[in-house]
Design an enzyme around this catalytic site. Structure first.
Site, mmCIF file in Angstrom:
data_model
loop_
_atom_site.group_PDB
_atom_site.id
_atom_site.type_symbol
_atom_site.label_atom_id
_atom_site.label_comp_id
_atom_site.label_asym_id
_atom_site.label_seq_id
_atom_site.Cartn_x
_atom_site.Cartn_y
_atom_site.Cartn_z
ATOM 1 N N HIS A 165 0.844 -1.214 0.000
ATOM 2 C CA HIS A 165 0.000 0.000 0.000
ATOM 3 C C HIS A 165 0.870 1.252 0.000
ATOM 4 C CE1 HIS A 165 -3.439 -2.613 1.225
ATOM 5 N NE2 HIS A 165 -2.468 -3.248 1.845
ATOM 6 N N SER A 286 15.907 20.520 -16.835
ATOM 7 C CA SER A 286 14.736 21.337 -17.087
ATOM 8 C C SER A 286 15.192 22.622 -17.756
ATOM 9 C CB SER A 286 14.036 21.650 -15.765
ATOM 10 O OG SER A 286 13.300 22.857 -15.872
ATOM 11 N N LYS A 292 17.174 20.436 -11.760
ATOM 12 C CA LYS A 292 16.438 19.201 -12.065
ATOM 13 C C LYS A 292 17.298 18.093 -12.659
ATOM 14 C CE LYS A 292 12.683 18.514 -11.416
ATOM 15 N NZ LYS A 292 11.453 18.872 -12.125
ATOM 16 N N GLU A 299 10.017 7.463 -17.060
ATOM 17 C CA GLU A 299 8.654 7.992 -17.190
ATOM 18 C C GLU A 299 8.031 7.534 -18.499
ATOM 19 O OE1 GLU A 299 8.369 12.232 -15.312
ATOM 20 O OE2 GLU A 299 10.372 11.995 -16.119
#
Ligand code: ARG
Length: 467
Positions: A165, A286, A292, A299
């Site tokens: 969970h 970025s 970043k 992704e």
């Protein structure tokens, strides 16, 4: 490339004699599949060479005609390899190759299409392509698995939380977590092998629908093209796209597995977890925020699974509406197949590279293992002292609550608290609160005990060794 035939009605066609005029440009535009199926050319040539040999062996072609067609097909192969490309008038890859063969050898080319149809031809070429694609994907999957095994080998002594969970559950070895992503890929490889076997049934010789009218030796064809079996029914053979559905399902599930891996790593790479750092070569920056370090490949691994799923659904939707035999709807099969295979072929090397370039922050992983994660171990300790598990669960629950209320780790509770919770607790209980003890208790096969994980690693290496 010379193109004397371009422009609608003049184009080189495998049909058209029965029509007074040519097809409307709108029909030609929607019917044309060359942009999608051009890549079948090596396989279409391969099956055409086998077909020509079979026709010659059956006496349908003279030896000279057979030899001339073989020579012509070799010329066409070289031309395409050297850059010959379809013109706007080529309907599909079969028409293109037929045109080039005519240009190369003239009249004898007209005998190649004897006793076959594009229906058994395209099914055969697509199956050959699929078997080749499955081999390539298997190699790419192995590379991903190898990167996992290498990382797992470096994580055999490192503890981290396992989550259920997405809540800290129990301590595990880092290697155990890494290998939890290895086995799904082992199953994916098996599914792809099975799909490749499903593709290994030869349709050629089925003609358009009823079987070839010439006494060709399909067993000889099968051997020449490396298929495992000959299709038992010509009607089924020209409409059977089960093998594509099987590949697309295997890739959809693989997409789900890569998505799950990607999601684990994306989370673990966030500052909040800080378990891993993404390698420079597999991180993007970025345009606005200089700090970043983004895991784009992971992704995309998470995101592109839905595309494969879309391909699977598109194919099943196509198949569902059809009567038996070949129907032009089936031309859409390759769009889905190629899209999914192309997507995976790009993704897998990027995932392998992302994995190989990860560095793990072992201290952060260890620090995330808190004493309440050993609550189950405490209960098991009491059970070993003959307390029932139900009672033990309640006693440990009270200790967890007490630690929470005091804002301390369970290891900081006084021994008196343990004795209040259960008289079965002895001085040795503190050892049970160590994560090292927790994993050492779990030497069950498939568990996270150090010896069990070493065995698991051995088995994983064995999988990599297997062909
Ligand atoms: N381009 C077609 C396909 O991919 C080849 C088969 C055409 N057959 C036919 N009867 N028109 O399905």
């Amino acid at each position: 490339m010379a193109d004397s035939n371009s422009g609608g009605t003049q184009s080189h066609k495998l049909w058209g004699g029965r029509f007074a005029g040519g097809p409307a440009p709108e029909l030609e535009a929607v019917n044309r599949s060359i942009d999608v199926d051009f890549r079948l050319w090596p396989f279409d040539l391969q099956l055409s060479k086998a077909w020509a040999a079979t026709l010659a062996q059956a006496g349908v072609l003279t030896a000279e005609e057979g030899a001339e067609i073989q020579r012509g097909l070799d010329v066409v192969a070289r031309q395409i390899a050297d850059g010959a490309r379809p013109t706007a008038a080529d309907e599909d890859v079969h028409t293109l190759i037929d045109r080039l063969l005519h240009e190369a050898i003239g009249a004898p080319a007209s005998r190649l299409h004897t006793g076959r149809s594009r229906n058994d031809q395209v099914a055969t070429a697509t199956r050959l392509w699929t078997r080749d694609a499955c081999r390539r994907l298997d190699g790419l999957l192995r590379d991903v698995q190898r990167a996992m095994v290498e990382q797992a080998e470096s994580l055999t002594d490192d503890l981290m939380p396992a989550y259920t969970h997405l809540q800290r559950a129990q301590p595990v070895l880092g290697a155990h977590w890494m290998l939890s992503h290895f086995w799904p890929l082992a199953r994916d490889r098996r599914r792809l092998t099975a799909a490749s076997a499903a593709a290994g049934v030869l349709p050629l010789g089925s003609g358009a629908i009823a079987g070839s009218a010439f006494p060709i030796d399909r067993e000889m064809l099968r051997g020449m093209l490396g298929f495992e079996a000959v299709s038992p029914n010509s009607i089924d053979a020209v409409g059977d796209r089960d093998f594509i559905a099987e590949v697309l399902f295997a890739l959809s599930l693989l997409g789900a597995h890569l998505s799950r891996l990607g999601e684990d790593l994306i989370l673990f790479g966030s500052s909040e977890f800080g378990f891993v750092r993404f390698g420079d070569a597999f991180s993007t920056g970025s345009s606005m925020m200089p700090q970043k370090r983004n895991p784009d490949a992971l992704e995309l691994a998470r995101g592109s699974g839905s595309r494969m799923l879309g391909d699977l659904v598109a194919l099943l939707g196509t198949l569902k509406g059809l009567p038996s035999g070949y129907n032009k709807d089936l031309q859409e099969d390759k769009r889905s197949l190629f899209d999914a295979v192309d997507g995976m072929s790009l993704l897998l090397p990027a995932v392998a590279g992302s994995l190989a370039s990860l560095t793990f922050d072992r201290k952060r992983m260890r620090a995330a293992v808190t004493s309440s994660m050993m609550a189950t171990d405490l209960a098991d300790y009491l059970v070993r002292k003959r307390v029932t598990f139900r009672e033990a669960h309640g006693a440990v629950g009270r200790l967890v609550r007490e630690a929470e209320e005091r804002g301390v780790e369970m290891t900081d509770l006084p021994f008196a608290s343990f004795q209040v919770a259960s008289s079965a607790f002895g001085e040795d209980v503190m050892a049970e609160l160590r994560a090292e003890t927790s994993v050492r208790h779990r030497e069950v096969a498939g568990g996270t005990g150090p010896a069990a994980v070493r065995q698991q690693l051995e088995a994983a290496r064995g999988e990599l060794g297997a062909a």
